[in-house]
Design an enzyme around this catalytic site. Sequence first.
Site, PDB file in Angstrom:
ATOM      1  N   LEU A 368     -26.669 -16.179 -33.272  1.00  0.00           N
ATOM      2  CA  LEU A 368     -26.457 -16.707 -31.926  1.00  0.00           C
ATOM      3  C   LEU A 368     -26.771 -18.195 -31.909  1.00  0.00           C
ATOM      4  O   LEU A 368     -27.881 -18.608 -32.256  1.00  0.00           O
ATOM      5  CB  LEU A 368     -27.358 -15.979 -30.919  1.00  0.00           C
ATOM      6  CG  LEU A 368     -27.137 -14.462 -30.846  1.00  0.00           C
ATOM      7  CD1 LEU A 368     -28.306 -13.791 -30.144  1.00  0.00           C
ATOM      8  CD2 LEU A 368     -25.839 -14.153 -30.123  1.00  0.00           C
ATOM      9  N   GLN A 421     -25.359 -17.483 -41.799  1.00  0.00           N
ATOM     10  CA  GLN A 421     -23.943 -17.609 -41.466  1.00  0.00           C
ATOM     11  C   GLN A 421     -23.508 -19.057 -41.639  1.00  0.00           C
ATOM     12  O   GLN A 421     -24.168 -19.963 -41.137  1.00  0.00           O
ATOM     13  CB  GLN A 421     -23.660 -17.151 -40.042  1.00  0.00           C
ATOM     14  CG  GLN A 421     -22.167 -17.124 -39.714  1.00  0.00           C
ATOM     15  CD  GLN A 421     -21.881 -16.693 -38.287  1.00  0.00           C
ATOM     16  OE1 GLN A 421     -22.056 -17.458 -37.357  1.00  0.00           O
ATOM     17  NE2 GLN A 421     -21.422 -15.454 -38.126  1.00  0.00           N
ATOM     18  N   CYS A 452     -15.353 -18.280 -34.695  1.00  0.00           N
ATOM     19  CA  CYS A 452     -15.950 -19.152 -33.695  1.00  0.00           C
ATOM     20  C   CYS A 452     -14.850 -19.786 -32.831  1.00  0.00           C
ATOM     21  O   CYS A 452     -13.918 -20.391 -33.351  1.00  0.00           O
ATOM     22  CB  CYS A 452     -16.782 -20.249 -34.352  1.00  0.00           C
ATOM     23  SG  CYS A 452     -17.535 -21.405 -33.182  1.00  0.00           S
ATOM     24  N   HIS A 521     -15.102  -8.928 -33.676  1.00  0.00           N
ATOM     25  CA  HIS A 521     -15.373  -9.123 -32.246  1.00  0.00           C
ATOM     26  C   HIS A 521     -14.109  -8.750 -31.494  1.00  0.00           C
ATOM     27  O   HIS A 521     -13.045  -9.313 -31.752  1.00  0.00           O
ATOM     28  CB  HIS A 521     -15.756 -10.580 -31.990  1.00  0.00           C
ATOM     29  CG  HIS A 521     -16.178 -10.853 -30.573  1.00  0.00           C
ATOM     30  ND1 HIS A 521     -16.654 -12.073 -30.165  1.00  0.00           N
ATOM     31  CD2 HIS A 521     -16.202 -10.063 -29.475  1.00  0.00           C
ATOM     32  CE1 HIS A 521     -16.949 -12.022 -28.881  1.00  0.00           C
ATOM     33  NE2 HIS A 521     -16.682 -10.814 -28.441  1.00  0.00           N
ATOM     34  N   ASN A 554     -18.231  -5.514 -32.510  1.00  0.00           N
ATOM     35  CA  ASN A 554     -19.031  -6.458 -31.733  1.00  0.00           C
ATOM     36  C   ASN A 554     -18.374  -6.687 -30.378  1.00  0.00           C
ATOM     37  O   ASN A 554     -17.160  -6.862 -30.299  1.00  0.00           O
ATOM     38  CB  ASN A 554     -19.180  -7.773 -32.497  1.00  0.00           C
ATOM     39  CG  ASN A 554     -19.895  -8.850 -31.697  1.00  0.00           C
ATOM     40  OD1 ASN A 554     -19.487 -10.002 -31.697  1.00  0.00           O
ATOM     41  ND2 ASN A 554     -20.962  -8.493 -31.023  1.00  0.00           N
TER      42      ASN A 554
END
Length: 714
Positions: A368, A421, A452, A521, A554
């Site tokens: 995060l 990451q 991202c 995700h 996710n």
Amino acid sequence: MAEPSAELAQPPQPTLKPDVGDDVPVDTEQQPPPSSSNGTRSLSPEELVAKSIAPVKPQFLRPPPARNNPKDDDAAATDGSNSNDKSSQSTVVAKEKKSRRQLKRERREVKKSASNICPEIAKTGDVNSCAYKNNCRFSHDIEGFKAQKPEDLEGECPFANGGGRKCPYGLACRFYGTHKDGGGAVVEGNGSENVGKNSEINGLSKDVQKLLWKNKMKFPKADAVLKSLGLMGPGSAKAKKQDTVEVYETVPDDSLLSGENGLSELATDSFAKLDCSSEVVNSDADGAAADELPPLKKAKSDSKGNYCCGEETNGLDILEKDSESCFPQTEAEPITGDTLTETDRSLKLHPRERKLIDFREKLYLAPLTTVGNLPFRRVCKALGADITCGEMAMCTNLLQGQASEWALLRRHSSEDLFGVQICGSYPDTVARTVELIHQECVVDFIDINMGCPIDIVVNKGAGSALLNKPMRMKNIVEAASRTVEKPITIKVRTGYFEGKSRIDSLIADIGNWGAHAVTIHGRSRQQRYSKLADWDYVYQCARKAPQSLQVLGNGDVFSYVDWNKHKSECPELSSCMIARGALTKPWIFTEIKEQRHWDISSGERFNILKDYVRVGLEHWGSDTKGVETTRRFLLEWLSYTCRYIPVGLLDVIPQHLNWRPPSYYGRDDLETLMSSDSAADWIRISEMLLGKVPEGFSFAPKHKSNAYDRAENG
């Protein structure tokens, strides 16, 4: 850290407040009519849920603010004087733009001021302890420092139970009054006092940092892999035009391991230049400090092949067994078709030789940005998280030796299953970063971010931009997985544009590229967080994946009900990654393990914040700078925790991430304060834990945590 006092815990609110057990409001005359502006009292819980509004019990809802004449509201909005807390949280003030020289001069003045005492003198309390004497960049005025030092904070120094190690901040510690034996001096030893339950690792050594600054760092394993795959990049074409000839063409393979045929002289010459220029790095003649040396604009990669496996060239100890497997086969041709060359067999380890990680049924805290720092991960570990991962670090910044970026790779000893990451645009950048991390850090796996959505990342060709370039994705994963023995995982989104999903067509190949696991995700890059995650699509990908590739889902996991639902509907899913759910309520890991809805009290939540502050002071420091850094990150976290609605206040449980919480009262004053989305109230909470804020302090969240449905950039 002080307990919440009655005075600080009293938020501004009406005098009549309902009790927890009341079935009806205390003062019916105060309640709005069914047609009130908030519209929540006239709707049933099911209707509220359909509108993504949290169905808070009516007795806890706040009455709407008194409505003025609409014309008066327009005039007030024009004047910029809005009485609503939500719209007046912060005031934008235009700051004067200063030149670099002016900023540099101000930094020097601050360092020379009495408030910035020399760290060595602060530790020992002795003016003569500083080796630089009058040439020191910091102040040596102990009395002046004591005169302007803020008052000590309540509570005990976080280093009090450091296993026999005294506080490293000494006089500068904001808990100096609690120090025993007069001290702040660090106990001398061989470093073993730092190893224990509170130790941190994965720091970047100064020697390696200097090599990265000067682009003298060598990456033998990564370059060998890149050459075998034909991915050396455009720099390899220019190498033949330069004065230094290629090592592979002039030196026999046997001499590469022994440093013969001029390699030792080359290394000696390189380090002679490094020693001569080190004065520029450490010199303060022009006022520039060593830690202020600006990083290079671009981390240039040495693609000429001028490297050697010995520590003479790059200052690192590379195991001889790694060296022997890197170089003897570098002349082999790249892979053609299904035929494996000798180079490929030596570089690509057999799957049984890798240390594999089983993600199945483990609770995975997502990496995060900003809030997922080491203290936050420690809090989540204590609450039940099994796997933790560091914040996303940019490969180019790591290769430039930026200390702030390397700080994202720090690992605490309590993180027993930890990964980092990274994010990069090209195979050579990622492969060299992976090799550098493998040499300098202790990690269990390396995750490559390919999802991202941030503009500044996507515009550089990294993150979600890679979803439009499957061949580059393949080259990055192959180069990284063949460079190190650590498991390589990747994190992706469903696709770049909504409705144009790509990952399902690649999922069968990702395992063949060398990835150990993939996290999907359930949103596209274009979608951001504007809609709920598409778990049906995640299930589809998990069913298509080969058995050797673990698939994790996710998106929107906010309770043990969500966790059980995803696991039962798709047994092929290895696990679920928890991201924003952990930011809003980090005890979600406890709920999943204990299979219950935890109606956590405000006191229990406050104790979690106290634990965060304690470990934050251990990590960032207990001096004034460390206290204010801890405060900033605490406030960033509070901008998410305010979205949590206690279980006892809801008509329908569990809460979902897309629910907008209406304005409501808590069951006590502290719970009411914690529900506020005003930055002023977050600051009040921080003052309960870290004392008064400095004069002129202001705060605005770095991330738009209150934007529930906003679809940014498309």
